[in-house]
Design a protein around this motif. Structure first.
Motif, PDB file in Angstrom:
ATOM      1  N   THR A   7      -2.223   2.070  -9.370  1.00  0.00           N
ATOM      2  CA  THR A   7      -2.407   1.131  -8.269  1.00  0.00           C
ATOM      3  C   THR A   7      -2.233   1.816  -6.925  1.00  0.00           C
ATOM      4  O   THR A   7      -1.214   2.471  -6.675  1.00  0.00           O
ATOM      5  CB  THR A   7      -1.406  -0.038  -8.379  1.00  0.00           C
ATOM      6  OG1 THR A   7      -1.619  -0.718  -9.620  1.00  0.00           O
ATOM      7  CG2 THR A   7      -1.574  -1.009  -7.227  1.00  0.00           C
ATOM      8  N   LEU A   8      -3.239   1.665  -6.063  1.00  0.00           N
ATOM      9  CA  LEU A   8      -3.191   2.226  -4.706  1.00  0.00           C
ATOM     10  C   LEU A   8      -2.794   1.176  -3.678  1.00  0.00           C
ATOM     11  O   LEU A   8      -2.055   1.479  -2.743  1.00  0.00           O
ATOM     12  CB  LEU A   8      -4.566   2.787  -4.342  1.00  0.00           C
ATOM     13  CG  LEU A   8      -5.116   3.904  -5.222  1.00  0.00           C
ATOM     14  CD1 LEU A   8      -6.571   4.197  -4.835  1.00  0.00           C
ATOM     15  CD2 LEU A   8      -4.268   5.153  -5.070  1.00  0.00           C
TER      16      LEU A   8
ATOM     17  N   GLU B  33      -6.451   5.999   3.087  1.00  0.00           N
ATOM     18  CA  GLU B  33      -6.428   6.873   1.912  1.00  0.00           C
ATOM     19  C   GLU B  33      -6.690   6.065   0.636  1.00  0.00           C
ATOM     20  O   GLU B  33      -7.407   6.522  -0.258  1.00  0.00           O
ATOM     21  CB  GLU B  33      -5.084   7.584   1.824  1.00  0.00           C
ATOM     22  CG  GLU B  33      -4.988   8.577   0.682  1.00  0.00           C
ATOM     23  CD  GLU B  33      -3.668   9.343   0.672  1.00  0.00           C
ATOM     24  OE1 GLU B  33      -3.388  10.008  -0.337  1.00  0.00           O
ATOM     25  OE2 GLU B  33      -2.933   9.266   1.677  1.00  0.00           O
ATOM     26  N   ALA B  34      -6.119   4.867   0.573  1.00  0.00           N
ATOM     27  CA  ALA B  34      -6.317   4.028  -0.607  1.00  0.00           C
ATOM     28  C   ALA B  34      -7.784   3.625  -0.751  1.00  0.00           C
ATOM     29  O   ALA B  34      -8.343   3.654  -1.859  1.00  0.00           O
ATOM     30  CB  ALA B  34      -5.433   2.790  -0.517  1.00  0.00           C
TER      31      ALA B  34
ATOM     32  N   LEU C 215     -15.114   0.179  -8.978  1.00  0.00           N
ATOM     33  CA  LEU C 215     -15.287  -0.131  -7.555  1.00  0.00           C
ATOM     34  C   LEU C 215     -15.257   1.158  -6.746  1.00  0.00           C
ATOM     35  O   LEU C 215     -14.307   1.940  -6.832  1.00  0.00           O
ATOM     36  CB  LEU C 215     -14.177  -1.065  -7.065  1.00  0.00           C
ATOM     37  CG  LEU C 215     -14.224  -1.472  -5.589  1.00  0.00           C
ATOM     38  CD1 LEU C 215     -15.475  -2.301  -5.294  1.00  0.00           C
ATOM     39  CD2 LEU C 215     -12.973  -2.256  -5.203  1.00  0.00           C
ATOM     40  N   VAL C 216     -16.299   1.381  -5.974  1.00  0.00           N
ATOM     41  CA  VAL C 216     -16.367   2.512  -5.047  1.00  0.00           C
ATOM     42  C   VAL C 216     -16.733   1.962  -3.678  1.00  0.00           C
ATOM     43  O   VAL C 216     -17.729   1.242  -3.541  1.00  0.00           O
ATOM     44  CB  VAL C 216     -17.401   3.567  -5.492  1.00  0.00           C
ATOM     45  CG1 VAL C 216     -17.461   4.710  -4.477  1.00  0.00           C
ATOM     46  CG2 VAL C 216     -17.071   4.098  -6.885  1.00  0.00           C
ATOM     47  N   LEU C 217     -15.922   2.298  -2.667  1.00  0.00           N
ATOM     48  CA  LEU C 217     -16.125   1.805  -1.311  1.00  0.00           C
ATOM     49  C   LEU C 217     -16.628   2.921  -0.408  1.00  0.00           C
ATOM     50  O   LEU C 217     -16.201   4.077  -0.537  1.00  0.00           O
ATOM     51  CB  LEU C 217     -14.822   1.245  -0.751  1.00  0.00           C
ATOM     52  CG  LEU C 217     -14.159   0.138  -1.581  1.00  0.00           C
ATOM     53  CD1 LEU C 217     -12.787  -0.200  -1.011  1.00  0.00           C
ATOM     54  CD2 LEU C 217     -15.037  -1.099  -1.627  1.00  0.00           C
ATOM     55  N   GLY C 218     -17.538   2.571   0.488  1.00  0.00           N
ATOM     56  CA  GLY C 218     -17.971   3.541   1.491  1.00  0.00           C
ATOM     57  C   GLY C 218     -16.828   3.836   2.462  1.00  0.00           C
ATOM     58  O   GLY C 218     -15.875   3.057   2.575  1.00  0.00           O
TER      59      GLY C 218
ATOM     60  N   VAL D   2       0.868  -1.175   0.000  1.00  0.00           N
ATOM     61  CA  VAL D   2       0.000   0.000   0.000  1.00  0.00           C
ATOM     62  C   VAL D   2       0.905   1.225   0.000  1.00  0.00           C
ATOM     63  O   VAL D   2       1.747   1.383   0.873  1.00  0.00           O
ATOM     64  CB  VAL D   2      -0.966   0.012   1.202  1.00  0.00           C
ATOM     65  CG1 VAL D   2      -0.248  -0.112   2.524  1.00  0.00           C
ATOM     66  CG2 VAL D   2      -1.860   1.249   1.161  1.00  0.00           C
ATOM     67  N   GLY D   3       0.750   2.063  -1.021  1.00  0.00           N
ATOM     68  CA  GLY D   3       1.683   3.178  -1.164  1.00  0.00           C
ATOM     69  C   GLY D   3       3.096   2.643  -1.337  1.00  0.00           C
ATOM     70  O   GLY D   3       3.368   1.802  -2.194  1.00  0.00           O
TER      71      GLY D   3
END
Length: 227
Positions: free
Chosen positions: A219-220, A195-196, A172-175, A125-126
């Motif tokens: 890519t996050l 943040e990702a 894809l969208v996450l709450g 991640v990052g």
């Protein structure tokens, strides 16, 4: 006299045929790729259905009855034609007033969105590779459940649980999710993961790896499938 009786007989048959026709109708439905826990007379699993020419991602509704002749296989999105007939006689209060019978399966396609359903280990991640939890240095995992539209994961210090708002197999969208509120000496993994998740707008799957992507396709966060 015979002619009159014959005409009368034909008229009666026509009325009966019309009555039978008025008691039934044919509709085209979409059937979603997974059943959902629901409550009818008691806890049960319901098909998700919707009517219309095109699928509305927010238009699914529970279906509490059975469709005669329909051999449902989870993981597939169906478009079917079915006959709906009014039931005769006394109907129990907890039963449907109609019978549903499959006429034809118009289409059957594997749902690409279900590929996201799994337990995934965070590998990057990052700039952080293979981050671990603060307490026991355990690997960080996330579980996505497309059928329930939820995700839950370990961010290193706190856990988070949220909703999958949009997922079509690519988008894809996450709450934002609800997280525990513990403070840890090193919050860098948690901040990067948070943040990702917020900036995720798409994903791809390759060789048992999951890549969360931003709006630009960058890519996050990267995961490895656990199961």
């Amino acid at each position: 006299m015979k002619t009159i009786l014959f005409l009368l007989f034909c008229t009666v048959l026509g009325v009966v045929a019309c009555e039978d026709q008025s008691d039934s109708k044919t509709e085209t439905w979409w059937i979603n790729s997974a059943k959902i826990d629901c409550v009818g007379v008691g806890p049960m699993s319901c098909l998700q259905i919707q009517r219309g020419a095109e699928i509305d991602p927010e238009g699914w509704e529970f279906f509490y009855s059975d469709i005669q002749g329909f051999d449902y296989e989870p993981g597939n999105i169906y478009q079917i034609k079915l006959k709906i007939t009014d039931k005769k006689g006394t109907i129990p209060a907890d039963a449907s007033s109609q019978n549903y019978e499959l006429v034809e399966i118009l289409s059957k396609d594997q749902d690409p969105a279900l590929r996201l359903t799994n337990i995934w280990k965070v590998t990057k991640v990052g700039d952080l590779e293979n981050p671990t939890g603060f307490k026991n240095e355990e690997v960080l995992t996330f579980e996505f459940d497309v059928s329930k539209k939820t995700y839950v994961g370990n961010m290193g210090c706190n856990s988070i649980r949220g909703a999958i708002k949009e997922n079509d197999g690519e988008k894809l969208v996450l709450g934002p999710g609800a997280a525990t509120m513990m403070a840890c000496p090193d919050m860098a993994p948690e901040q990067a993961i948070s943040e990702a998740l917020i900036n995720t707008r798409g994903y791809k799957l390759e060789n048992n790896q999951l890549y969360l992507l931003n709006e630009a396709g960058e890519t996050l966060m990267t995961f490895q499938a656990v199961d």
